[in-house]
Design a protein around this motif. Sequence first.
Motif, PDB file in Angstrom:
ATOM      1  N   ILE A 101      48.349  34.859   8.816  1.00 35.58           N
ATOM      2  CA  ILE A 101      48.743  34.274   9.880  1.00 35.58           C
ATOM      3  C   ILE A 101      49.399  35.654  10.497  1.00 35.58           C
ATOM      4  N   SER A 136      54.723  28.893  12.062  1.00 39.09           N
ATOM      5  CA  SER A 136      53.672  28.745  11.206  1.00 39.09           C
ATOM      6  C   SER A 136      53.962  29.182   9.604  1.00 39.09           C
ATOM      7  N   TRP A 185      46.641  24.340   5.081  1.00 37.67           N
ATOM      8  CA  TRP A 185      47.175  25.730   4.544  1.00 37.67           C
ATOM      9  C   TRP A 185      46.134  26.352   3.522  1.00 37.67           C
ATOM     10  N   HIS A 210      54.489  27.187   6.233  1.00 35.96           N
ATOM     11  CA  HIS A 210      53.604  27.424   5.077  1.00 35.96           C
ATOM     12  C   HIS A 210      54.475  27.877   3.832  1.00 35.96           C
ATOM     13  N   TRP A 256      54.221  31.822  15.578  1.00 39.76           N
ATOM     14  CA  TRP A 256      54.183  32.706  14.421  1.00 39.76           C
ATOM     15  C   TRP A 256      55.036  32.199  13.077  1.00 39.76           C
ATOM     16  N   ILE A 268      51.784  22.507  14.179  1.00 37.04           N
ATOM     17  CA  ILE A 268      52.223  22.683  13.090  1.00 37.04           C
ATOM     18  C   ILE A 268      53.029  22.181  12.162  1.00 37.04           C
ATOM     19  N   VAL A 288      47.620  23.650  10.395  1.00 32.93           N
ATOM     20  CA  VAL A 288      47.616  24.000  11.769  1.00 32.93           C
ATOM     21  C   VAL A 288      46.442  23.055  12.506  1.00 32.93           C
ATOM     22  N   LEU A 295      44.762  33.313  13.374  1.00 32.18           N
ATOM     23  CA  LEU A 295      44.366  32.722  11.835  1.00 32.18           C
ATOM     24  C   LEU A 295      43.350  33.255  11.138  1.00 32.18           C
TER      25      LEU A 295
END
Length: 343
Positions: free
Chosen positions: A256, A296, A250, A300, A293, A231, A236, A265
């Motif tokens: 997610i 990520s 992204w 993002h 999670w 990440i 990813v 995803l």
Amino acid sequence: MRESLRRLAGSSSEDGMESRPTGTRRVRIELLDGEHINVDIDRKARGSDLLDKVCDNLDIVEKDFFGLLYAQRGDSRAWLDLERRLSKTFRNEPWDVRFVVKFYPPEPSELRDDNTRYQLGLAVRRDLIEGRLTCSTITHALLASYVLQAELGDREGRVSGALLSSHLAVPLQVLTEDLEDKVDELYRKHKGQTPAEAELNYLENAKKISLYGAELHPAKDSEDIDISLGICARGVTVLRDGILMNRFPWTKITKISYNKRIFTLKLRASEFDECETYLSFRLPSTRACKKLWRCSVENHMFFRREAPVRVARCAGLPRFGSRRVSCRRTLRQLRAALPTPAA
């Protein structure tokens, strides 16, 4: 920068036995250069207060790139929740944390703060030394030559293995006579570069490494094959045996989510697809899945969003622990808050 480190280290004694105000707690912090310092902080303080205190003492303006790690139940790289009280995370003193870069900027040249750039360089060097980041021999040589230029100035004598080791310029496992010769050759070409120029050149080359700034998480794919999910600022990445197999930016990811040990995803439909695609991966545990999670969502949010948003619970799914994420400001907010450099 070194004066800032001395000032911070001097604020607390090494043995931690001197008296301090009632209601404070001792925190032992490992910095990116390997030094350890102690600071005292109010027992009701939150993680963000501790991060701000360290950054202020290091004269770092762009604080939102950084974070704090601690050891938690066998996980040596658990992120400290910036919104949670420290006393709810730690028990016995001293509270041990590591000061690190959490969000690696994709373009180091756009950093406004020299101290941020210096700390980022230390973080990349540590990633290479500790094996979280790998690169080719020629890239190792080029990066090492910039390290020597930044710390020693113009070349005066031949580069040796002992010199490279003492400055943590390359991992010991890649150190060979051929590498020493290549570093020596490249180092000679940097004559006249200032430390700031050499540090920036170091980062401009480091950012080209495929896993620059990526946090890796072990997982299994749909065929039960061991992989790693990386990440970072760009999205990813899927790796198998250290080889990049796929990358999902992204902009292609629309959702997610996770349920127990399954991380999913949701990908936007391309011009060749009739519908959206779901990719699922199995993590070693629910705790590991939640960590992936959060990592990520935070990346993002920091790199893609205008401002932090509240993360809602997925409808129809049970709630596995807190869904709070530690992202105080996004990259756009950080840039907007800093003064524009004079032309």
